[in-house]
Motif scaffolding. Structure first.
Motif, PDB file in Angstrom:
ATOM      1  N   GLU A 288      51.768  38.340  16.279  1.00 57.19           N
ATOM      2  CA  GLU A 288      53.182  37.971  16.246  1.00 57.19           C
ATOM      3  C   GLU A 288      53.525  37.063  15.076  1.00 57.19           C
ATOM      4  OE1 GLU A 288      53.892  36.478  20.152  1.00 57.19           O
ATOM      5  OE2 GLU A 288      54.029  38.473  21.034  1.00 57.19           O
ATOM      6  N   ILE A 289      52.617  36.171  14.708  1.00 54.28           N
ATOM      7  CA  ILE A 289      52.927  35.291  13.581  1.00 54.28           C
ATOM      8  C   ILE A 289      52.801  36.050  12.257  1.00 54.28           C
ATOM      9  CG2 ILE A 289      50.611  34.311  13.272  1.00 54.28           C
ATOM     10  CD1 ILE A 289      52.029  31.586  12.859  1.00 54.28           C
ATOM     11  N   ARG A 290      51.909  37.052  12.199  1.00 50.90           N
ATOM     12  CA  ARG A 290      51.859  37.920  11.013  1.00 50.90           C
ATOM     13  C   ARG A 290      53.159  38.718  10.901  1.00 50.90           C
ATOM     14  NH1 ARG A 290      46.400  38.639   9.020  1.00 50.90           N
ATOM     15  NH2 ARG A 290      44.908  37.758  10.513  1.00 50.90           N
TER      16      ARG A 290
ATOM     17  N   GLU B 171      47.260  17.975  16.441  1.00 47.08           N
ATOM     18  CA  GLU B 171      48.233  18.427  15.440  1.00 47.08           C
ATOM     19  C   GLU B 171      48.404  19.946  15.482  1.00 47.08           C
ATOM     20  OE1 GLU B 171      46.454  14.571  14.319  1.00 47.08           O
ATOM     21  OE2 GLU B 171      45.608  16.530  14.841  1.00 47.08           O
ATOM     22  N   ARG B 172      47.298  20.665  15.567  1.00 46.07           N
ATOM     23  CA  ARG B 172      47.385  22.126  15.634  1.00 46.07           C
ATOM     24  C   ARG B 172      48.057  22.554  16.937  1.00 46.07           C
ATOM     25  NH1 ARG B 172      44.824  26.827  17.358  1.00 46.07           N
ATOM     26  NH2 ARG B 172      44.845  28.516  15.813  1.00 46.07           N
ATOM     27  N   THR B 173      47.735  21.859  18.024  1.00 45.31           N
ATOM     28  CA  THR B 173      48.359  22.163  19.314  1.00 45.31           C
ATOM     29  C   THR B 173      49.871  22.004  19.234  1.00 45.31           C
ATOM     30  OG1 THR B 173      46.396  21.501  20.556  1.00 45.31           O
ATOM     31  CG2 THR B 173      48.493  21.496  21.740  1.00 45.31           C
ATOM     32  N   ALA B 174      50.321  20.931  18.587  1.00 49.65           N
ATOM     33  CA  ALA B 174      51.763  20.695  18.454  1.00 49.65           C
ATOM     34  C   ALA B 174      52.428  21.831  17.688  1.00 49.65           C
ATOM     35  CB  ALA B 174      52.018  19.361  17.757  1.00 49.65           C
ATOM     36  N   MET B 175      51.765  22.328  16.642  1.00 52.58           N
ATOM     37  CA  MET B 175      52.329  23.436  15.870  1.00 52.58           C
ATOM     38  C   MET B 175      52.461  24.691  16.735  1.00 52.58           C
ATOM     39  SD  MET B 175      53.016  22.249  12.899  1.00 52.58           S
ATOM     40  CE  MET B 175      53.272  20.627  13.642  1.00 52.58           C
TER      41      MET B 175
ATOM     42  N   VAL C 195      55.432  24.254  19.205  1.00 49.35           N
ATOM     43  CA  VAL C 195      56.741  24.430  18.566  1.00 49.35           C
ATOM     44  C   VAL C 195      56.956  25.891  18.196  1.00 49.35           C
ATOM     45  CG1 VAL C 195      58.174  23.824  16.581  1.00 49.35           C
ATOM     46  CG2 VAL C 195      56.783  22.079  17.686  1.00 49.35           C
ATOM     47  N   TRP C 196      55.915  26.496  17.676  1.00 47.99           N
ATOM     48  CA  TRP C 196      56.032  27.890  17.260  1.00 47.99           C
ATOM     49  C   TRP C 196      56.328  28.802  18.447  1.00 47.99           C
ATOM     50  CZ3 TRP C 196      56.938  30.768  13.315  1.00 47.99           C
ATOM     51  CH2 TRP C 196      56.693  32.135  13.398  1.00 47.99           C
TER      52      TRP C 196
ATOM     53  N   GLU D 103      62.494  19.178  11.272  1.00 47.38           N
ATOM     54  CA  GLU D 103      61.733  18.692  10.122  1.00 47.38           C
ATOM     55  C   GLU D 103      60.632  19.679   9.743  1.00 47.38           C
ATOM     56  OE1 GLU D 103      59.002  14.870   8.687  1.00 47.38           O
ATOM     57  OE2 GLU D 103      60.129  14.775  10.577  1.00 47.38           O
ATOM     58  N   LEU D 104      59.973  20.243  10.758  1.00 50.71           N
ATOM     59  CA  LEU D 104      58.915  21.217  10.491  1.00 50.71           C
ATOM     60  C   LEU D 104      59.470  22.429   9.752  1.00 50.71           C
ATOM     61  CD1 LEU D 104      56.065  22.429  10.852  1.00 50.71           C
ATOM     62  CD2 LEU D 104      56.818  23.261  13.094  1.00 50.71           C
ATOM     63  N   PHE D 105      60.565  22.983  10.264  1.00 41.40           N
ATOM     64  CA  PHE D 105      61.104  24.198   9.668  1.00 41.40           C
ATOM     65  C   PHE D 105      61.823  23.943   8.347  1.00 41.40           C
ATOM     66  CE2 PHE D 105      61.157  26.104  14.149  1.00 41.40           C
ATOM     67  CZ  PHE D 105      59.936  26.724  13.937  1.00 41.40           C
TER      68      PHE D 105
END
Length: 708
Positions: A450-452, A500-504, A507-508, A537-539
């Motif tokens: 899905e992210i690809r 940090e990766r978990t937070a991404m 959000v994703w 801020e991320l986007f």
């Protein structure tokens, strides 16, 4: 006690019938006060009378171009007429819905070009009984043999409703139905995926203006072989008559959707045969493992029961022990336990977002899940083994979700089924699925599908760059957002995600699955404003992605739908076009505006669903095209079969003496069948004797070759 909608309808029908003199008191109610129980008994008598009247009217009003084919002469004449047709509607009547155990009792055909003077209407609709209990008819073996040429002739397009079932039923008797050109059930999903029902009897009144009773309404639980032939003709010939009319209606509307039509004919129709083979292959299960697993679940459920009672009983307001399965009791106790009022006990909307914050909710969700599962593996699973094939079979619905994703379970057109949901098996339970002797299971997933897909659809360089470099996209985003080295935010030494990766990922996934910022805040343990600021801020560091997300919302607001890749299918979100209600300032919590808030919430939900629909719909297309390619390869090879499609994973069943070249072929199928432009596909492959207990290809060959 409040009446259910079904009971209310029955009571109103009885009231109307009694007021008009159609019926009166039930004999059992003589001298007694009129009760609901008596009313429901009257309804059953009334329904039987109505059913009898309906069947009589069906026979009396059988159209003149409906014909019973019950002699060799009539069948020979039918064969002559079939040779002049280019398209024919086909349906089977059977003893039930199990395509491995039930049998065909009759075949319906609609020959659309036949002209029968003096009838003005073109078209001939026939029913060929082959196994009814009474009446003159030909044997099933004779009829199928005489129709073999027609069944196998790919030059004559076959039009069906729920084609997967009928293809499988013909195979049940050793015949292939080739040349299937159209399935009005799957086609309707592409014309309006929001239909409440895709059964022919529900679509006919809406789109054809033809009232049509369901099998259950007309015959109850009477098997079709017990239905008299005059009634069977009126019912069965109507099925293909309606199927043909619905096909004509659909073709007309597909004319304005050329890209969707091309997709349907080149992907969804060929996929029907893939699914029939996939379902027929079935599964071998280790029942001893299943029983042991079920006992483990039951033991864990008992432990959780004790823990939950200890935690929640002090807050129980009722008499006796707290009932963990009682929503009213649990709502009160759980609300007091966590110190906040819960609106309801809905697992998805209310409890899951709070599970990470409150341990007691996490335990409750686990308890709910495993109490349901324990009975499945101990009691229900053995009964799901098919008595004919001695395997377990699952129904795969290619239109199982509104975005076109597969679902697994029973036939959507059947009220009862002996099949089970293979897609819904917990990871721990997968090991009960075994490869046959001499074979292995090869699992291949669509890595980060899905992210690809999002990288491709949005053209976002940050995402594309991650795949070009072969690095993790979530860790790449985390590195960018937190301004820390990639290796520090990717994985911990034990293989778990960094915070940090978990937070991404949170959000994703919240963005992709259309969650509100309130839900995101709950998942991140932040206030709503903080979660919104975090996401923005991320986007902001991914401007193309942000613009694409906004464009999706704007498209929903303007047109009420979004497109999947290359405009191959639509996801209709009509609520997005609704006009928003302007709630006065300071009145947001005023009960007077409850309906307005709900109205605006529908709009917001539709807007958020646009992105999810594009990604899910496009990913579904990739999966289906890849399945077709995989099936084509399996048909070429001895002992190969497509074993299952589970979310983003395809599983192959192949001989255990496979080679590295065979694995390379599977990898090529997974990565090259459907490309996301310049965004490379990826796949992880595992080889196993039991599903879920696999090794990499390199490890497999090392073990096989005796290497270290």
């Amino acid at each position: 006690m409040k009446n259910s909608d079904a009971d209310r309808a029955k009571l109103l029908a009885v009231k109307s019938a009694m007021e008009t003199g159609v019926t009166g008191r039930h004999p059992s109610g003589a001298g007694k006060r009129f009760s609901k129980a008596e009313a429901l008994r009257i309804y059953e008598d009334l329904r039987e009378k109505m059913r009898t009247d309906t069947l009589r009217e069906m026979v009396e009003n059988t159209p003149k171009n409906y014909f019973l084919i019950n002699s060799e002469k009539l069948l020979a004449r039918l064969n002559e007429r079939l040779r002049n047709e280019t398209e024919v509607a086909v349906d089977t009547e059977t003893t039930g819905v199990d395509v491995y155990t039930d049998v065909i009792v009759g075949i319906s055909l609609t020959l659309p070009s036949v002209s029968i003077p003096p009838l003005a209407e073109t078209g001939m609709h026939v029913y060929i009984p082959v196994m009814h209990d009474e009446g003159e008819q030909l044997s099933r073996e004779y009829v199928l043999d005489e129709l073999r040429w027609f069944l196998y002739d790919e030059g004559i397009g076959k039009i069906l409703h729920n084609a997967i079932f009928d293809i499988a039923m013909f195979r049940r008797h050793g015949y292939d139905l080739r040349g299937v050109k159209w399935d009005t059930m799957t086609a309707m999903h592409l014309l309006n995926e929001n239909e409440p029902s895709f059964r022919l009897k529900d679509l006919a009144p809406k789109y054809l203006g033809v009232e049509s009773d369901t099998f259950a309404e007309l015959f109850g639980k009477t098997p079709f072989n017990e239905i008299p032939l005059d009634i069977a003709l009126a019912y069965a010939a109507k099925d293909t008559d309606l199927t043909w009319r619905l096909y004509q209606f659909q073709r007309k509307h597909f004319a304005s959707l050329p890209t969707v039509l091309e997709y349907y004919e080149t992907v969804e129709v060929p996929l029907l045969y893939v699914i029939v083979d996939l379902e027929a292959n079935g599964y071998i299960l280790d029942l001893d493992f299943a029983k042991e697993y079920g006992e483990q679940l039951r033991k864990r459920a008992d432990e959780l029961h004790v823990k939950l009672l200890a935690e929640l009983s002090p807050y129980h307001e009722g008499d006796g022990e707290l009932n963990l399965n009682s929503p009213p009791q649990m709502k009160v106790a759980l609300s007091k336990s966590i110190g906040r009022e819960l609106p309801n006990m809905d697992a998805k909307k209310t409890l899951k977002p709070l599970a990470e914050k409150y341990e007691v909710i996490k335990l409750l969700l686990e308890y709910r899940k495993i109490t349901k599962l324990s009975g499945t593996y101990i009691d229900a699973l053995p009964t799901k083994q098919n008595p004919t094939t001695k395997r377990w079979h699952s129904r795969f619905n290619p239109m199982g979700t509104v975005t076109g994703r597969f679902s697994s379970g029973k036939d959507e057109d059947a009220e009862d089924s002996n099949q089970f949901n293979v897609q819904n098996q917990p990871y721990e339970a997968r090991k009960m699925f075994m490869a046959p002797d001499g074979k292995v299971l090869v699992s291949a997933d669509f890595k980060a599908q899905e992210i690809r897909c999002t990288a491709y659809l949005s053209g976002e360089p940050v995402l594309i760059e991650a795949f070009e470099k072969g690095i993790d996209p979530y860790a790449n985003m985390a590195s960018m957002y937190y301004k820390r080295p990639y290796h520090e935010v990717n994985k911990l030494p034990n293989g778990e995600d960094t915070p940090e990766r978990t937070a991404m990922k949170v959000v994703w996934l919240a963005t992709l699955y259309g969650m509100s910022d309130y839900s995101l805040a709950e998942m991140l343990g932040l206030k709503k404003a903080e979660a919104t600021a975090f996401k923005e801020e991320l986007f902001s560091g991914m401007p193309k992605l942000s613009a694409w997300l906004k464009a999706n919302e704007e498209h929903v607001a303007k047109y009420g739908f979004v497109w999947a890749d290359k405009q191959q299918r639509k996801r209709r979100l009509p609520d997005g076009k609704l006009k928003r209600k302007n709630i006065p300032y300071g009145k947001w919590n005023d009960p007077k505006y409850d309906e307005w808030r709900k109205h605006n919430a529908k709009i917001n939900r539709a807007m958020r669903q646009g992105t999810n629909a594009r990604v899910q719909g496009s990913s579904a297309i990739q999966t289906k095209v890849t399945m077709i390619k995989a099936h084509e390869e399996c048909k070429k090879r001895e002992g190969w079969a497509l074993w299952g499609t589970i979310h983003d994973e395809l599983v192959f069943e192949i001989p255990e003496d496979f080679t590295r070249e065979d694995i390379a072929t599977i990898e090529r199928i997974m990565t090259q069948s459907y490309r996301w432009g310049t965004v490379a596909n990826g796949t992880d492959i595992a080889i196993m004797k039991r599903w879920g207990k696999g090794v990499t290809p390199d490890e497999w060959f090392r073990q096989k070759e005796g290497g270290a």
